[in-house]
Design a protein around this motif. Structure first.
Motif, PDB file in Angstrom:
ATOM      1  N   GLY A  10       0.841  -1.183   0.000  1.00 48.73           N
ATOM      2  CA  GLY A  10       0.000   0.000   0.000  1.00 48.73           C
ATOM      3  C   GLY A  10       0.882   1.242   0.000  1.00 48.73           C
ATOM      4  N   PRO A  11       0.299   2.423   0.171  1.00 52.28           N
ATOM      5  CA  PRO A  11       1.085   3.656   0.095  1.00 52.28           C
ATOM      6  C   PRO A  11       2.126   3.816   1.209  1.00 52.28           C
ATOM      7  N   THR A  12       1.935   3.159   2.329  1.00 54.02           N
ATOM      8  CA  THR A  12       2.903   3.278   3.422  1.00 54.02           C
ATOM      9  C   THR A  12       3.567   1.949   3.776  1.00 54.02           C
ATOM     10  N   THR A  13       3.419   0.941   2.902  1.00 55.24           N
ATOM     11  CA  THR A  13       4.007  -0.376   3.131  1.00 55.24           C
ATOM     12  C   THR A  13       5.513  -0.325   2.891  1.00 55.24           C
ATOM     13  N   VAL A  14       6.256  -1.039   3.728  1.00 52.49           N
ATOM     14  CA  VAL A  14       7.711  -1.098   3.625  1.00 52.49           C
ATOM     15  C   VAL A  14       8.115  -2.536   3.319  1.00 52.49           C
ATOM     16  N   ASP A  15       9.009  -2.695   2.358  1.00 51.72           N
ATOM     17  CA  ASP A  15       9.578  -4.005   2.033  1.00 51.72           C
ATOM     18  C   ASP A  15      10.890  -4.129   2.797  1.00 51.72           C
ATOM     19  N   ALA A  16      10.937  -5.049   3.747  1.00 45.52           N
ATOM     20  CA  ALA A  16      12.120  -5.201   4.602  1.00 45.52           C
ATOM     21  C   ALA A  16      13.372  -5.516   3.795  1.00 45.52           C
ATOM     22  N   ALA A  17      13.247  -6.254   2.705  1.00 40.10           N
ATOM     23  CA  ALA A  17      14.417  -6.602   1.887  1.00 40.10           C
ATOM     24  C   ALA A  17      15.040  -5.358   1.258  1.00 40.10           C
ATOM     25  N   GLU A  18      14.245  -4.325   1.038  1.00 38.27           N
ATOM     26  CA  GLU A  18      14.760  -3.088   0.452  1.00 38.27           C
ATOM     27  C   GLU A  18      15.353  -2.154   1.506  1.00 38.27           C
ATOM     28  N   VAL A  19      14.665  -1.998   2.643  1.00 38.88           N
ATOM     29  CA  VAL A  19      15.122  -1.018   3.640  1.00 38.88           C
ATOM     30  C   VAL A  19      16.123  -1.593   4.633  1.00 38.88           C
ATOM     31  N   ASN A  20      16.172  -2.929   4.756  1.00 41.84           N
ATOM     32  CA  ASN A  20      17.094  -3.566   5.697  1.00 41.84           C
ATOM     33  C   ASN A  20      17.549  -4.917   5.142  1.00 41.84           C
ATOM     34  N   PRO A  21      18.336  -4.888   4.039  1.00 39.30           N
ATOM     35  CA  PRO A  21      18.755  -6.159   3.447  1.00 39.30           C
ATOM     36  C   PRO A  21      19.571  -6.997   4.416  1.00 39.30           C
ATOM     37  N   ALA A  22      19.449  -8.301   4.261  1.00 39.00           N
ATOM     38  CA  ALA A  22      20.229  -9.216   5.109  1.00 39.00           C
ATOM     39  C   ALA A  22      21.710  -9.016   4.816  1.00 39.00           C
ATOM     40  N   PRO A  23      22.551  -9.119   5.846  1.00 41.52           N
ATOM     41  CA  PRO A  23      23.985  -8.971   5.610  1.00 41.52           C
ATOM     42  C   PRO A  23      24.497 -10.097   4.715  1.00 41.52           C
ATOM     43  N   ALA A  24      25.454  -9.760   3.889  1.00 44.49           N
ATOM     44  CA  ALA A  24      26.040 -10.770   2.998  1.00 44.49           C
ATOM     45  C   ALA A  24      26.804 -11.781   3.829  1.00 44.49           C
ATOM     46  N   LYS A  25      26.623 -13.038   3.499  1.00 46.38           N
ATOM     47  CA  LYS A  25      27.338 -14.097   4.214  1.00 46.38           C
ATOM     48  C   LYS A  25      28.738 -14.199   3.631  1.00 46.38           C
ATOM     49  N   PRO A  26      29.748 -14.332   4.476  1.00 49.07           N
ATOM     50  CA  PRO A  26      31.103 -14.460   3.939  1.00 49.07           C
ATOM     51  C   PRO A  26      31.246 -15.768   3.167  1.00 49.07           C
ATOM     52  N   ALA A  27      32.041 -15.708   2.113  1.00 51.90           N
ATOM     53  CA  ALA A  27      32.263 -16.914   1.292  1.00 51.90           C
ATOM     54  C   ALA A  27      33.023 -17.945   2.111  1.00 51.90           C
ATOM     55  N   LYS A  28      32.630 -19.199   1.950  1.00 45.84           N
ATOM     56  CA  LYS A  28      33.311 -20.279   2.677  1.00 45.84           C
ATOM     57  C   LYS A  28      34.669 -20.509   2.038  1.00 45.84           C
ATOM     58  N   ARG A  29      35.645 -20.688   2.862  1.00 44.77           N
ATOM     59  CA  ARG A  29      36.988 -20.971   2.370  1.00 44.77           C
ATOM     60  C   ARG A  29      37.145 -22.481   2.231  1.00 44.77           C
ATOM     61  N   ARG A  30      37.707 -22.867   1.141  1.00 46.58           N
ATOM     62  CA  ARG A  30      37.948 -24.285   0.911  1.00 46.58           C
ATOM     63  C   ARG A  30      39.291 -24.671   1.510  1.00 46.58           C
ATOM     64  N   LYS A  31      39.320 -25.841   2.043  1.00 47.31           N
ATOM     65  CA  LYS A  31      40.582 -26.349   2.572  1.00 47.31           C
ATOM     66  C   LYS A  31      41.430 -26.829   1.401  1.00 47.31           C
ATOM     67  N   ARG A  32      42.657 -26.507   1.467  1.00 48.93           N
ATOM     68  CA  ARG A  32      43.569 -26.941   0.409  1.00 48.93           C
ATOM     69  C   ARG A  32      44.025 -28.371   0.685  1.00 48.93           C
ATOM     70  N   LYS A  33      44.064 -29.119  -0.363  1.00 50.81           N
ATOM     71  CA  LYS A  33      44.587 -30.496  -0.252  1.00 50.81           C
ATOM     72  C   LYS A  33      46.042 -30.457  -0.646  1.00 50.81           C
ATOM     73  N   ASP A  34      46.898 -30.853   0.218  1.00 51.72           N
ATOM     74  CA  ASP A  34      48.332 -30.856  -0.078  1.00 51.72           C
ATOM     75  C   ASP A  34      48.818 -32.202  -0.469  1.00 51.72           C
TER      76      ASP A  34
END
Length: 106
Positions: free
Chosen positions: A82-106
């Motif tokens: 409606g005219p005063t409706t707020v979309d939470a994804a727009e005004v307060n986006p979820a924080p970006a998740k850090p990329a998972k680090r892969r373990k190196r195989k030696d």
């Protein structure tokens, strides 16, 4: 007669906001951030309190009356925008998740 003069009553000063007043949609966006919502549609909710009685400028002019005040402010889930409706994804986006680090195989 004394030389004392009667002090004039103070002149009421207008109420001045400390910052520009918020629009209803802006207040809803602030509440979405306060509650840490990241998805969904929300509308502002006001809880009104109503008191009844009789009032008037004099006892002879009293009439049935009602007084309305705002008791609380909150959010409700919205099913459609409606005219005063707020979309939470727009005004307060979820924080970006850090990329998972892969373990190196030696």
């Amino acid at each position: 007669m004394s030389n004392e003069t009667l002090a004039a009553p103070p002149i009421p000063q207008p109420v001045v906001p400390v910052a520009p007043p918020l629009k209803l949609k802006e207040l809803a966006a602030l509440l979405v951030k306060q509650y840490d919502f990241h998805e969904g549609l929300y509308d502002l909710m006001l809880e009104f309190r109503i008191g009844v009685g009789s009032s008037g400028p004099t006892d002879a002019e009293r009439l049935p009356s009602a007084m309305v005040s705002i008791g609380a402010v909150g959010l409700t889930r919205a099913t459609q925008a409606g005219p005063t409706t707020v979309d939470a994804a727009e005004v307060n986006p979820a924080p970006a998740k850090p990329a998972k680090r892969r373990k190196r195989k030696d």
